[in-house]
Write an enzyme that holds these catalytic residues in place. Structure first.
Site, PDB file in Angstrom:
ATOM      1  N   SER A 140      57.527 -15.207   6.866  1.00 54.47           N
ATOM      2  CA  SER A 140      58.469 -15.483   8.027  1.00 54.47           C
ATOM      3  C   SER A 140      59.562 -16.292   7.410  1.00 54.47           C
ATOM      4  O   SER A 140      60.722 -16.274   8.144  1.00 54.47           O
ATOM      5  CB  SER A 140      57.986 -15.998   9.328  1.00 54.47           C
ATOM      6  N   LYS A 194      58.647 -23.345  10.580  1.00 56.77           N
ATOM      7  CA  LYS A 194      59.806 -22.876  10.894  1.00 56.77           C
ATOM      8  C   LYS A 194      61.314 -23.628  10.439  1.00 56.77           C
ATOM      9  O   LYS A 194      60.888 -24.672  10.152  1.00 56.77           O
ATOM     10  CB  LYS A 194      59.983 -22.342  12.286  1.00 56.77           C
TER      11      LYS A 194
END
Lengths: 235, 176
Positions: A65, A114
């Protein structure tokens, strides 16, 4: 006779120990030292645990990701990185663009890595899975997204994340060796005319463009406040 | 022969003091890690849980390890401690009202939201509320909170000895 006095001096304790070992006394002492070593390790365990809990820790990143910043498709390895927990625990404000590890708000056992896109007070234009087109990030919350927009489960799915879920900040990549080093902020690479443009140059330019695209979706509080002020002045 | 300097003479003292400091830090960390991961007594303050827990001066036992080991065993009606979703440096104590998938009336009293408004709690989140609805900042203000914010449970109250209580999740369900 004393041709090698040093050697004699050195050899005496060894023979002495050997003799005592035969008398079954040294064995006992050796056994006790063998037992006491793990105890000493357990005794000092809090120091080590405290260091990894509150200062620095090394972790492996799984999943794509954060591609291409971490775990790019070109690398066959999982990245091993250093996370700085002190930066979060010391209470200094987190910055936009930092890569952080946080606990997954949906599955509390998982950790996710993230990038912080917006902090409290900012207004952000969201991406498709989110129901609203624009969101004002509330006090004590942040907006996080993965770098790869199609393979990430981020704030566009679960909304703004409370700051309390933040665990650590990524500072250093230690594996694979071709990307070893501190995390570089995305700045446009300076290149003189005639310099060969290698793959690194292209990846830097791509990272910079992605950063610009991210920033274009965020309206910071200060700018909105100043806009409001000017409007008030005009009216 | 070189005369021994003050550093030579002070060396054992410096070593001893350094080692003592290291032992002290080690003990402090062990205590802190135990309190953060296993549980221990802690003081409560604030009016938000008023009929159940007093405004100040009460000592309760917080149990963290059972929740760390089995985070899915939260039940409605339990007293939990969690990190405030608004201010990460505060630890708050509330009661679990709803678990993931429940439909919750946001505010039955109609103070902070119209009493007809209902929400479905998303996956991995819970609905929390203080017992003192008039003076409590809880899910009515900031919505469902993530289970990852939960620290542990309040097991028992120990300090005012005449008010010693073991808290249990005794939620009664009204069949309709």
């Amino acid at each position: 006779m004393p041709l090698f006095p040093k050697f004699l001096q050195f050899s005496r304790p060894i023979t002495a120990r050997w003799v005592r070992g035969a008398a079954n006394e040294g064995n006992f002492r050796r056994a006790r030292s063998l037992i006491s070593r793990p105890w000493r390790l357990i005794y000092w365990l809090p120091l080590g645990l405290g260091f990894t809990q509150y200062f620095y820790t090394v972790k492996t990143i799984r999943g794509r990701s954060m591609q291409p910043t971490l775990n790019p498709d070109t690398s066959g390895w999982d990245d091993i990185v250093v996370f700085d927990r002190y930066a979060i625990h010391s209470g200094e404000p987190v910055g936009k663009g930092d890569i952080v590890a946080l606990r997954d708000p949906i599955d509390s056992r998982k950790m996710i890595v993230k990038r912080i896109i917006a902090v409290a007070g900012d207004v952000i234009k969201t991406l498709p899975p989110y129901p609203d087109a624009e969101v004002a990030v509330p006090e004590g919350h942040i907006w996080v997204e993965g770098d790869e927009p199609f393979r990430t489960l981020d704030s566009n799915k679960f909304g703004p994340v409370p700051l309390a879920l933040l665990d650590s900040k990524l500072t250093y990549i230690i594996w694979p060796l071709d990307r070893i080093g501190p995390l570089r902020p995305p700045v446009p690479p300076v290149s003189k005319r005639g310099d060969p443009r290698d793959s690194r140059w292209y990846s830097d330019i791509a990272a910079f463009e992605r950063e610009q695209r991210r920033q274009s979706r965020v309206t910071t509080r200060s700018t909105t406040l100043s806009q409001q002020n000017t409007e008030n002045l005009v009216t | 022969m070189i005369p021994p300097s003050w550093l030579h003479r002070a060396e054992p003292t410096i070593k001893g003091v350094g080692l003592a400091c290291l032992h002290l830090v080690n003990f402090g960390l062990a205590f802190h890690l135990f309190k953060e991961n296993v549980g221990g007594p802690c003081f409560m303050a604030g009016p938000s849980m008023l009929p159940t827990l007093d405004n100040s001066g009460e000592l309760v036992i917080e149990s963290i390890l059972p929740h760390r080991l089995f985070p899915n065993r939260l039940a409605r009606g339990e007293l939990i401690t969690l990190i405030s979703p608004v201010n990460p440096s505060r630890i708050i104590c509330k009661r679990v009202i709803g678990l993931p998938g429940d439909i919750i009336c946001v505010d039955p009293t109609g103070l902070k939201a119209p009493s007809t408004e209902h929400v479905v709690i998303p996956k991995g989140h819970i609905w929390i509320a203080g017992d003192n609805a008039a003076w409590s900042m809880d899910s009515r203000d900031y919505g469902p909170v993530s289970m990852a914010l939960v620290r542990g449970r309040i097991a028992a109250r120990i300090y005012p000895f005449n008010r010693f209580t073991v808290f249990s999740s005794a939620a009664t369900y009204i069949d309709q």
